[in-house]
Design an enzyme around this catalytic site. Structure first.
Site, PDB file in Angstrom:
ATOM      1  N   ARG B 303       0.791  -1.235   0.000  1.00  0.00           N
ATOM      2  CA  ARG B 303       0.000   0.000   0.000  1.00  0.00           C
ATOM      3  C   ARG B 303       0.817   1.276   0.000  1.00  0.00           C
ATOM      4  O   ARG B 303       0.466   2.237  -0.674  1.00  0.00           O
ATOM      5  CB  ARG B 303      -0.921  -0.020   1.219  1.00  0.00           C
ATOM      6  CG  ARG B 303      -1.972  -1.070   1.042  1.00  0.00           C
ATOM      7  CD  ARG B 303      -2.802  -1.251   2.250  1.00  0.00           C
ATOM      8  NE  ARG B 303      -3.863  -2.195   1.915  1.00  0.00           N
ATOM      9  CZ  ARG B 303      -4.707  -2.707   2.789  1.00  0.00           C
ATOM     10  NH1 ARG B 303      -4.617  -2.358   4.057  1.00  0.00           N
ATOM     11  NH2 ARG B 303      -5.638  -3.543   2.418  1.00  0.00           N
ATOM     12  N   LEU B 437      -6.942  -8.467   9.948  1.00  0.00           N
ATOM     13  CA  LEU B 437      -7.980  -9.310  10.550  1.00  0.00           C
ATOM     14  C   LEU B 437      -7.320 -10.544  11.144  1.00  0.00           C
ATOM     15  O   LEU B 437      -7.659 -10.994  12.239  1.00  0.00           O
ATOM     16  CB  LEU B 437      -9.015  -9.707   9.494  1.00  0.00           C
ATOM     17  CG  LEU B 437      -9.732  -8.537   8.805  1.00  0.00           C
ATOM     18  CD1 LEU B 437     -10.773  -9.046   7.827  1.00  0.00           C
ATOM     19  CD2 LEU B 437     -10.399  -7.631   9.835  1.00  0.00           C
TER      20      LEU B 437
END
Ligand SMILES: Cc1cc2nc3c(=O)[nH]c(=O)nc-3n(C[C@H](O)[C@H](O)[C@H](O)COP(=O)(O)OP(=O)(O)OC[C@H]3O[C@@H](n4cnc5c(N)ncnc54)[C@H](O)[C@@H]3O)c2cc1C
Ligand code: SF4
Ligand code: SF4
Ligand code: FES
Lengths: 263, 631
Positions: B303, B437
């Site tokens: 990212r 997560l």
């Protein structure tokens, strides 16, 4: 860049908020004047009101209290009644609401009427979570030890379950339902759909009979008058009427089974 | 000191996102009573926002040459080697078990035709190893865990305190954590709770930046309070800016990496000042700049890299209409693929009125994730202390952590743990998509056992909570009441909402995509000014008899200012570029001086951060350049 202001739109608009200082005190309305802004949703309006803390008469007042978190219509917190329609306030865009000439450049915000008010627009929805507990809305696994994968599932079956599992416990369906009232026992469309969700999972189905017992009792499926208001207001398009119909069918079978068991 | 009685052990878990819920499950299943605190009903926690998926090695990838080891290696490289390696080893090797468990809980993972769990591509990997449930994976995982915790609640093993805000950790005379002070957000009652261990699983700190992709309660306030009480922060300067979000008035809404994982493409018009509608711009006049520069990873580079490329394109004048926006295009994808992205396409359409199935989306980078957070420790795995595995099944030293060791996930304060995004572990200088997560649930399930063991007596420090003097708790309740009273009595002229907006703007300009010493020093001065103004704050609602969100917001604003100071100071001190921390004045990674964890400690006298470094060992994988172009 996002929803642009129509050039002729008024520079400000009126926000009428139904306020209530505490659980037991009386409700009253307070009006605020808010400036239009691009990409404005109801949350930005409430933030603007909090920052100024001044009502339309120029009097200092307290910021409006409301419930929100995700701001992208997935947590279910920010439900309120906006110009008479129950919906999530984070995805309610000012430009869209004021486009309606009947709005007369005014937005009215009210707390949901089917739940006790905590303060202003914040209501107490613990009844919804309690219902999930009563319906044993879970898959009863043996424990969290490593015991391999769950059951295989067809894509169609997954889609059917996924459609219900997007329910965010917002309560829009309950606010709109004529049968669900502040003080009756009706569990409402959301809980019925959740019961069907768990009944359709192979492991979840081991509690099916218990869930159907709850849905057969007072406040269960027979309280539903089939008005279908619920499905019209659900922001996540949960197939509520299908779920209620399915629950009805399961209950019929369940009732017959019970009759035989009693003999 | 060993604990006298273990039967009455109680653990407090603060936070009901994925990390807090999985911790509550593990600890309660281990037979210890859990008190679970959350500012929102746990089912509404921020984890509900996660869209794209959760990573784990799986059989299909494995048979194509992927492994848990490689998942670990990708995570370490993605994080630019700033993470400790044993915890990352353990997490990636546990990942497949975690997916299986979630599957058993009934999480509706997408399926292949034959009925197996489907997979999608995600950033930083060349293998399909991301499990997903439509484009609302976080919501589905959170619900799965929420349901299991509700089951524990119905069985009396977990007690929920929803709409309670954590205010302060209770630390005893031995320096160990023995409970918390919290406030009921509806009645405003401030109360102390006893606990033999406390887990802080309160999520990220996006609100420090004003607008981010995070939820409104992600203030970092709870972590900042522990920091003020003596806990260290690890790598607070490591803030992830996600490449693709919709800029908004109240928040920046994420357009998940899964859009690119499913084939979405990022582009800008080749001509500056292009005025045509995107659908009318022919292929030859579009610049798919990520694909051109990174032919192997294409749109799925980590990212920070994608973010900088987009940022540079805008700076060069290629933004749509000159504005800070580029196109994220999924219009060419087949309808079936678009359906898998339904949840995020629905969000885009609801908020912009445009249908992303027909028209390319306009997106720009936004603050998204905090890799940094409360500093935590662990015990590395050692074959010598492994009394369970057969000798030939034993791993090598440092291959993972010792299961159940009391200090896994513990901060520098005994008994105070931190899990999930609130902690600094696992992700180093950049988090790979769909690894968060995983780390949250892993923390809860793996390190949760450490909490249970500690609370029952393993390595326990000081007297049990039940035997602590009442004065310890009363004193801290008084401290918190006094803080609130001070805000009310202050009657200043500064507006908390205005000040917050200014803080957010300043932090976004100074400490996100591109940092420089000069700009950071300016931010340091601005923060000093903000602190001075905070001392003159006024609250518009002074009633303490019932729900008062203004007081709560103003209080946490003070904590955000303190967290912001740690971010800025750590950013100034790290004179190198590593992962998400990009210094224009020091563009290279400097392993000699900065291959080390930033530890920020709070200096009570000055109210400011003090920075020091802790070296990182490399027991499993050596350092190498972080290259994604062609290798
Ligand atoms: C839009 C978006 C999409 C994402 N998509 C993905 C993805 O696809 N894959 C992935 O791996 N990661 C994704 N992430 C990251 C991931 O969602 C988060 O890192 C993760 O959910 C954090 O979980 P958590 O349990 O640490 O905390 P959270 O879910 O943030 O929960 C925090 C909890 O702490 C409570 N709390 C906070 N402060 C207090 C306090 N003072 N007192 C009491 N309680 C408190 C809250 O009430 C809440 O229950 C995404 C993030 C965003 C923003
Ligand atoms: S169908 Fe009508 S009565 Fe039944 S739950 Fe829906 S709104 Fe209520
Ligand atoms: S069924 Fe729909 S309206 Fe009802 S609670 Fe769920 S998401 Fe909300
Ligand atoms: S704030 Fe989460 S649904 Fe509106």
């Amino acid at each position: 860049m996002l929803s642009e202001l129509p050039p002729a739109a008024a520079a400000t608009f009126t926000v009428k908020v139904q306020r209530q200082d505490s659980r037991d005190s009386a409700a009253y309305f307070e009006a605020f004047t808010v400036a239009r802004a691009p990409a404005q949703n109801i949350i930005s309006v409430l933030l603007a009101i909090a920052e100024k803390s001044t009502n339309s008469e120029g009097k200092k007042t307290t910021p409006v209290v409301w419930d929100c978190n995700c701001l992208e219509e997935v947590c279910g917190s920010c439900t309120m009644v906006i110009n008479g329609r129950v919906r999530q306030s984070c995805s309610a865009m000012v430009a869209d609401i004021l486009k309606d000439p009947e709005a007369q450049n005014t937005i009215t915000l009210q707390p949901m009427s089917k739940f006790p008010v905590v303060r202003d627009l914040w209501v107490d929805r613990s009844r919804m979570f309690e219902n999930l507990k009563r319906l044993q809305a879970w898959v009863p696994i043996d424990g969290i030890h490593n015991l391999g994968a769950g059951p295989k599932e067809t894509p169609d079956h997954q889609t059917e379950r996924y459609d219900i599992s997007r329910c965010m416990t917002c309560g829009c369906c309950l606010e709109a339902c004529p049968q669900f009232t502040k003080d009756n026992a009706f569990v409402g469309a959301q809980a019925i759909a959740q019961a069907m969700y768990f009944n359709s999972h192979p492991t979840g189905a081991t509690l099916k009979a218990d869930r159907l017992d709850v849905l057969m009792a007072e406040g269960g499926v027979s309280d539903c008058g089939n008005a279908q208001n619920c499905v019209k207001v659900c922001p996540k398009e949960i197939p509520l009427t299908e779920a209620i119909a399915k629950a009805g069918r399961q209950l019929t079978v369940h009732a017959v089974k019970k009759m035989f068991e009693m003999k | 000191m060993a604990k006298s009685s273990s039967t009455a052990a109680r653990v407090i878990v603060v936070g009901g996102g994925l990390a807090g819920l999985s911790a509550a499950l593990r600890i309660s299943e281990a037979g210890t009573q859990v008190d679970l605190f959350s500012m929102v009903p746990v089912k509404r926690s921020h984890s509900v926002c996660a869209q794209g998926g959760i990573n784990a090695c799986n059989e299909v990838a494995r048979q194509q040459g992927y492994s848990e080891w490689q998942h670990m290696d990708e995570t370490l490289l993605g994080g630019d080697f700033l993470s400790h390696q044993p915890p990352v080893y353990e997490m990636t090797h546990w990942a497949p078990k975690i997916i299986d468990l979630l599957d058993r809980m009934g999480v509706p993972f997408n399926r292949t035709k034959e009925g197996f769990r489907d997979l999608r591509m995600f950033g930083g990997s060349l293998f399909k190893r991301t499990h997903f449930a439509g484009a609302s994976t976080g919501q589905q995982l959170l619900y799965g865990l929420d349901e299991q915790v509700r089951k524990q609640e119905a069985a009396g093993k977990v007690t929920k305190y929803e709409f309670w805000e954590f205010l302060w950790p209770v630390i005893d005379s031995d320096g160990a954590c023995k409970g918390i002070v919290a406030q009921d957000m509806r009645t405003m009652e401030i109360k102390a709770f006893r606990g033999d261990a406390v887990v802080i699983a309160t999520g990220g700190c996006g609100m420090v930046y004003g607008k981010s992709t995070m939820s409104t309660i992600c203030t970092g306030g709870a972590a900042a309070r522990c920091y003020q009480a003596g806990a260290l922060l690890g790598n607070p300067e490591m803030i992830q800016v996600h490449p693709t979000a919709m800029p908004g008035e109240d928040k920046c809404r994420l357009m998940s990496e899964s859009a690119r994982g499913e084939g979405g493409r990022v582009w800008v018009p080749r001509n500056k000042g292009e005025t045509r509608h995107p659908n009318e711009i022919p292929e030859a006049e579009r610049n798919y700049f990520l694909e051109e520069k990174y032919p192997k990873y294409k749109n799925l580079v980590p990212r920070d890299i994608a973010t900088r490329e987009i940022f540079f394109k805008w700076q060069e004048g290629y933004g749509i209409g000159g504005q800070p926006m580029v196109y994220l295009d999924i219009t060419h994808l087949p309808a079936e693929t678009k359906n898998k992205l339904h949840s995020i396409l629905e969000i885009y359409q609801k908020f912009t009125g445009d249908d992303p199935r027909q028209v390319p989306m306009k997106i720009f980078p936004a603050v998204h994730y905090s890799m940094g957070g409360l500093y935590t420790t662990y015990t590395p795995y050692s074959p010598e202390t492994d009394k369970i595995s057969r000798p030939e099944a034993r791993r090598k030293a440092n291959e993972g952590m010792e299961f159940g060791a009391p200090n896994n996930g513990m901060t520098n304060i005994p008994g105070l743990y931190s899990f999930g995004e609130a902690s600094y572990a696992y992700h180093g200088a950049t988090r790979l998509g769909a690894n968060a997560l995983l780390s949250c649930i892993f923390d809860g399930l793996f390190c949760g056992m450490s909490v249970a063991n500690y609370a029952k007596g393993a390595g326990f420090v000081g007297k049990p909570a039940a035997e602590q003097p009442q004065a310890l708790y009363d004193g801290l309740v008084a401290q918190e009441k006094a803080k609130v009273q001070k805000l009310i009595d202050n009657k200043g002229t500064e507006n908390p909402y205005t000040l917050h907006a200014e803080l957010g703007r300043e932090m976004t300009l100074a400490a996100t995509v591109i940092k420089t010493e000069a700009r950071l020093l300016e931010a340091r001065a601005r923060l000093a000014e903000f602190r001075a103004r905070y001392a003159k704050i006024g609250v518009a609602d002074t009633n303490l008899g019932h729900t008062n969100q203004t007081v709560a917001f103003t209080r946490v604003l003070g904590d955000m200012l303190i967290y912001a100071d740690a971010i800025v100071e750590a950013s100034i001190a790290r004179k190198e570029s590593r992962g998400s921390h990009y210094r224009d004045d020091f563009q290279d990674r400097d392993d000699v001086n900065f291959h080390a964890t930033t530890q920020a400690s709070f200096d009570a006298a000055s109210g400011r951060a003090k920075i020091k470094y802790e070296p990182i060992t490399l027991p499993l994988v050596g350092l190498r350049p972080r290259v994604y172009t062609n290798d």
